[in-house]
Write a protein that holds these residues in place. Structure first.
Motif, short mmCIF file in Angstrom:
data_model
loop_
_atom_site.label_atom_id
_atom_site.label_comp_id
_atom_site.label_asym_id
_atom_site.label_seq_id
_atom_site.Cartn_x
_atom_site.Cartn_y
_atom_site.Cartn_z
N LEU A 23 0.63 -1.03 0.12
CA LEU A 23 -0.15 -0.01 -0.10
C LEU A 23 0.74 1.35 0.04
O LEU A 23 2.08 1.60 0.46
CB LEU A 23 -0.90 -0.11 1.12
CG LEU A 23 -2.21 -1.16 1.16
CD1 LEU A 23 -2.98 -1.26 2.35
CD2 LEU A 23 -2.91 -0.96 -0.10
N SER A 24 0.24 2.31 -0.63
CA SER A 24 0.94 3.56 -0.84
C SER A 24 1.34 4.19 0.66
O SER A 24 0.37 4.07 1.60
CB SER A 24 -0.21 4.42 -1.42
OG SER A 24 0.50 5.76 -1.79
N GLY A 25 2.41 4.65 0.74
CA GLY A 25 2.93 5.52 1.85
C GLY A 25 3.76 4.47 2.85
O GLY A 25 4.50 5.09 3.96
N LYS A 50 4.37 5.84 -3.22
CA LYS A 50 3.85 6.89 -2.51
C LYS A 50 3.14 7.96 -3.15
O LYS A 50 3.23 8.21 -4.23
CB LYS A 50 5.24 7.67 -2.05
CG LYS A 50 4.80 8.77 -1.05
CD LYS A 50 4.17 8.54 0.33
CE LYS A 50 3.77 9.80 1.00
NZ LYS A 50 2.67 9.50 2.04
N GLY A 51 2.11 8.48 -2.32
CA GLY A 51 1.05 9.65 -3.00
C GLY A 51 2.05 10.82 -3.60
O GLY A 51 3.02 11.28 -2.95
N ASN A 74 -0.73 8.31 11.49
CA ASN A 74 0.30 9.29 10.60
C ASN A 74 -0.39 10.39 10.00
O ASN A 74 -1.66 10.55 9.77
CB ASN A 74 0.75 8.25 9.62
CG ASN A 74 0.09 8.48 8.19
OD1 ASN A 74 0.10 9.28 7.66
ND2 ASN A 74 -1.02 7.45 8.11
N ASN A 104 -0.09 6.61 -7.12
CA ASN A 104 -1.21 7.02 -6.28
C ASN A 104 -1.13 8.65 -6.38
O ASN A 104 -0.07 9.44 -5.87
CB ASN A 104 -0.71 6.69 -4.67
CG ASN A 104 -1.66 7.14 -3.45
OD1 ASN A 104 -1.70 8.21 -3.07
ND2 ASN A 104 -2.57 6.30 -3.41
N ASN A 131 -6.06 9.03 -4.57
CA ASN A 131 -6.09 9.31 -3.29
C ASN A 131 -7.06 10.47 -3.21
O ASN A 131 -6.42 11.56 -3.02
CB ASN A 131 -4.73 9.66 -2.54
CG ASN A 131 -4.90 9.91 -1.21
OD1 ASN A 131 -5.95 9.78 -0.69
ND2 ASN A 131 -3.79 10.31 -0.48
N LYS A 169 -9.66 5.34 -4.22
CA LYS A 169 -9.49 5.04 -3.12
C LYS A 169 -10.46 5.76 -1.94
O LYS A 169 -10.47 6.84 -1.71
CB LYS A 169 -8.17 5.22 -2.37
CG LYS A 169 -7.62 4.69 -1.11
CD LYS A 169 -6.18 4.58 -0.93
CE LYS A 169 -5.77 4.36 0.42
NZ LYS A 169 -4.04 4.19 0.34
N SER A 220 -4.56 3.59 11.04
CA SER A 220 -4.42 2.28 10.20
C SER A 220 -3.90 1.27 11.02
O SER A 220 -3.56 1.45 12.22
CB SER A 220 -3.46 2.52 9.26
OG SER A 220 -1.90 2.79 9.71
N GLY A 221 -3.81 0.04 10.60
CA GLY A 221 -3.32 -1.15 11.41
C GLY A 221 -4.33 -2.03 11.72
O GLY A 221 -5.70 -1.74 11.64
N GLN A 249 -8.52 -3.24 2.29
CA GLN A 249 -7.56 -2.80 2.99
C GLN A 249 -7.90 -2.37 4.43
O GLN A 249 -9.08 -1.86 4.43
CB GLN A 249 -6.45 -2.07 2.31
CG GLN A 249 -7.11 -0.70 1.96
CD GLN A 249 -6.35 0.08 0.79
OE1 GLN A 249 -5.60 0.75 1.00
NE2 GLN A 249 -6.76 -0.36 -0.44
N GLY A 251 -5.64 -2.90 8.04
CA GLY A 251 -5.45 -3.75 9.06
C GLY A 251 -5.21 -5.16 8.95
O GLY A 251 -4.88 -6.12 9.61
N GLY A 272 -0.30 -2.72 4.39
CA GLY A 272 0.38 -1.33 4.71
C GLY A 272 1.36 -1.52 5.98
O GLY A 272 2.21 -2.05 6.15
N THR A 273 0.41 -1.22 6.90
CA THR A 273 1.00 -1.04 8.38
C THR A 273 1.67 -2.36 8.92
O THR A 273 2.69 -2.05 9.49
CB THR A 273 -0.18 -0.37 9.28
OG1 THR A 273 -0.43 0.84 8.90
CG2 THR A 273 0.50 -0.30 10.66
C1 LIG Z 1 2.86 6.14 6.93
C2 LIG Z 1 1.66 6.14 5.96
C3 LIG Z 1 1.72 6.68 4.94
C4 LIG Z 1 0.54 6.77 4.19
N1 LIG Z 1 0.69 7.51 2.93
C5 LIG Z 1 -0.42 7.30 2.05
C6 LIG Z 1 -0.56 7.95 0.88
O1 LIG Z 1 0.42 8.85 0.44
N2 LIG Z 1 -1.63 7.95 -0.03
C7 LIG Z 1 -2.56 6.93 0.51
O2 LIG Z 1 -3.56 6.88 -0.59
N3 LIG Z 1 -2.50 6.38 1.24
C8 LIG Z 1 -1.58 6.49 2.15
N4 LIG Z 1 -1.59 5.87 3.29
C9 LIG Z 1 -2.58 4.64 3.84
C10 LIG Z 1 -2.45 3.25 3.47
O3 LIG Z 1 -2.07 3.07 1.97
C11 LIG Z 1 -3.80 2.54 3.76
O4 LIG Z 1 -4.67 2.49 2.76
C12 LIG Z 1 -4.12 2.48 5.06
O5 LIG Z 1 -2.91 2.38 5.90
C13 LIG Z 1 -4.99 1.35 5.66
O6 LIG Z 1 -4.35 -0.02 5.44
P1 LIG Z 1 -3.21 -0.86 6.67
O7 LIG Z 1 -3.97 -0.67 7.71
O8 LIG Z 1 -2.78 -2.12 6.10
O9 LIG Z 1 -2.17 0.30 6.66
C14 LIG Z 1 -0.63 5.73 4.27
C15 LIG Z 1 -0.45 5.08 5.58
C16 LIG Z 1 0.67 4.95 6.34
C17 LIG Z 1 0.69 4.19 7.55
#
Ligand SMILES: Cc1cc2nc3c(=O)[nH]c(=O)nc-3n(C[C@H](O)[C@H](O)[C@H](O)COP(=O)(O)O)c2cc1C
Length: 309
Positions: A23-25, A50-51, A74, A104, A131, A169, A220-221, A249, A251, A272-273
């Motif tokens: 996942l992005s970021g 990354k976005g 975050n 993204n 995004n 998204k 997130s997470g 997505q 967690g 992602g997390t």
């Molecule tokens: C540190 C961090 C940076 C993120 N940056 C972006 C981003 O640039 N663009 C975006 O669409 N989502 C971003 N996200 C959201 C994640 O892509 C994801 O949709 C979200 O964290 C849920 O999934 P997870 O619980 O598996 O992390 C970011 C999440 C984290 C933790």
């Protein structure tokens, strides 16, 4: 490397060796995580960069990340070098045969979303993820993704300038995610990513001030998994009528989590997390998915999508 296996799937017309998409970021621009011993980008179906905004951004003041019970908050603030640098300098260094790289795209106006999509249209990315959880500066900072009409306007405008598949998204921070999904589908999105982070806050009780430099952040997470699952389930009731696939997505940190999302209606699953506390987790999820299919006598994960009885 995941060899020819039953967990391969098709998403947006792309053959994927696994339903997992990074996942992005959480994986930078695709190069840093692939240096990890025991992991290769070719183990996953796709990787979302990354976005990216039109101009470079330094991101928010610290603190930008804080750990929470079973999750993290975050507010990075979309730190990135700008679309031109990503397309001209970063993308050419990636190996497109390794996995499907997905852009993204972020913006603070519809025009910015359109310009960034144009920049990626002629690049090696396999798809573009919008995004829409960004503030609309022309509407007093309200997030595009918290208003179904504004979300659809972003999709409709971007659809006109790119031939790449579009993934939109969706934000969980809104009243009616089903309406949002419906309008984005009508505006031409090819897939939906469900969900982005959930708005949250952390307070330092000694200093009596907010912890994150940008005040609020995105949670997130594992803490958000049940909420994300419900949103995927809800959106699937709309998207299945249109044949529009979902990337679930929020967690996901085990094969069982991934299967829950697929049963709720997701075709692919984002991780992602969880990468922050177990960088090799995708290998474990791939193995667990294969084991589950074999144990249940299933030939493909596709048989499970939306497969609740
Ligand atoms: C540190 C961090 C940076 C993120 N940056 C972006 C981003 O640039 N663009 C975006 O669409 N989502 C971003 N996200 C959201 C994640 O892509 C994801 O949709 C979200 O964290 C849920 O999934 P997870 O619980 O598996 O992390 C970011 C999440 C984290 C933790």
């Amino acid at each position: 490397m995941v060899s020819k296996s039953t967990i391969s799937t098709e998403f947006l017309g792309l053959e994927m060796v696994s339903p997992i998409i990074l996942l992005s970021g959480c994986v930078g621009f695709g190069d840093e995580y692939s240096r990890l011993e025991g992991f290769s980008n070719s183990h996953v179906g796709g990787l979302i960069l990354k976005g990216t905004t039109l101009e470079p951004r330094l991101g928010n003041e610290p603190h930008r990340v804080i750990e929470t019970p079973s999750g993290m908050l975050n507010s990075i603030g979309l730190q990135n070098p700008g679309a031109k640098e990503v397309v001209d300098t970063i993308l050419p260094k990636l190996e497109p045969l390794e996995t499907h790289y997905i852009a993204n795209v972020s913006g603070s106006t519809i025009e910015e979303y359109v310009d960034v999509c144009r920049a990626f249209d002629d690049s090696l990315v396999a798809a573009i993820e919008l995004n829409i959880s960004c503030p609309n500066v022309k509407k007093g900072g309200m997030e595009f993704g918290n208003d179904p009409e504004m979300s659809a306007q972003v999709v409709e405008s971007c659809r006109k300038v790119t031939a790449k598949p579009i993934i939109t998204k969706l934000s969980p921070n809104q009243a009616d995610i089903k309406l949002n999904a419906k309008l984005c589908i009508e505006a031409g999105t090819d897939a939906l990513a469900v969900i982005n982070t959930i708005s949250g806050l952390a307070i330092d009780i000694d200093k009596k001030e907010l912890v994150l430099g940008n005040r609020a952040g995105g949670l997130s997470g594992p803490a958000i998994k049940p909420i994300a699952l419900k949103k995927v389930y809800d959106v699937y009731q709309v998207s299945k009528k249109h044949g529009v696939p979902i990337m679930g997505q929020g967690g996901i940190s085990s094969p069982e989590d991934a299967i829950e999302f697929i049963l709720a209606g997701a075709t692919t699953v984002g991780v992602g997390t969880a990468l922050f506390f177990d960088p090799l987790i995708c290998n474990k999820i791939n193995q667990g998915l294969e084991t589950y299919l074999r144990a249940n006598g299933l030939s493909s994960l596709d048989d499970l999508v939306g497969g609740l009885v």
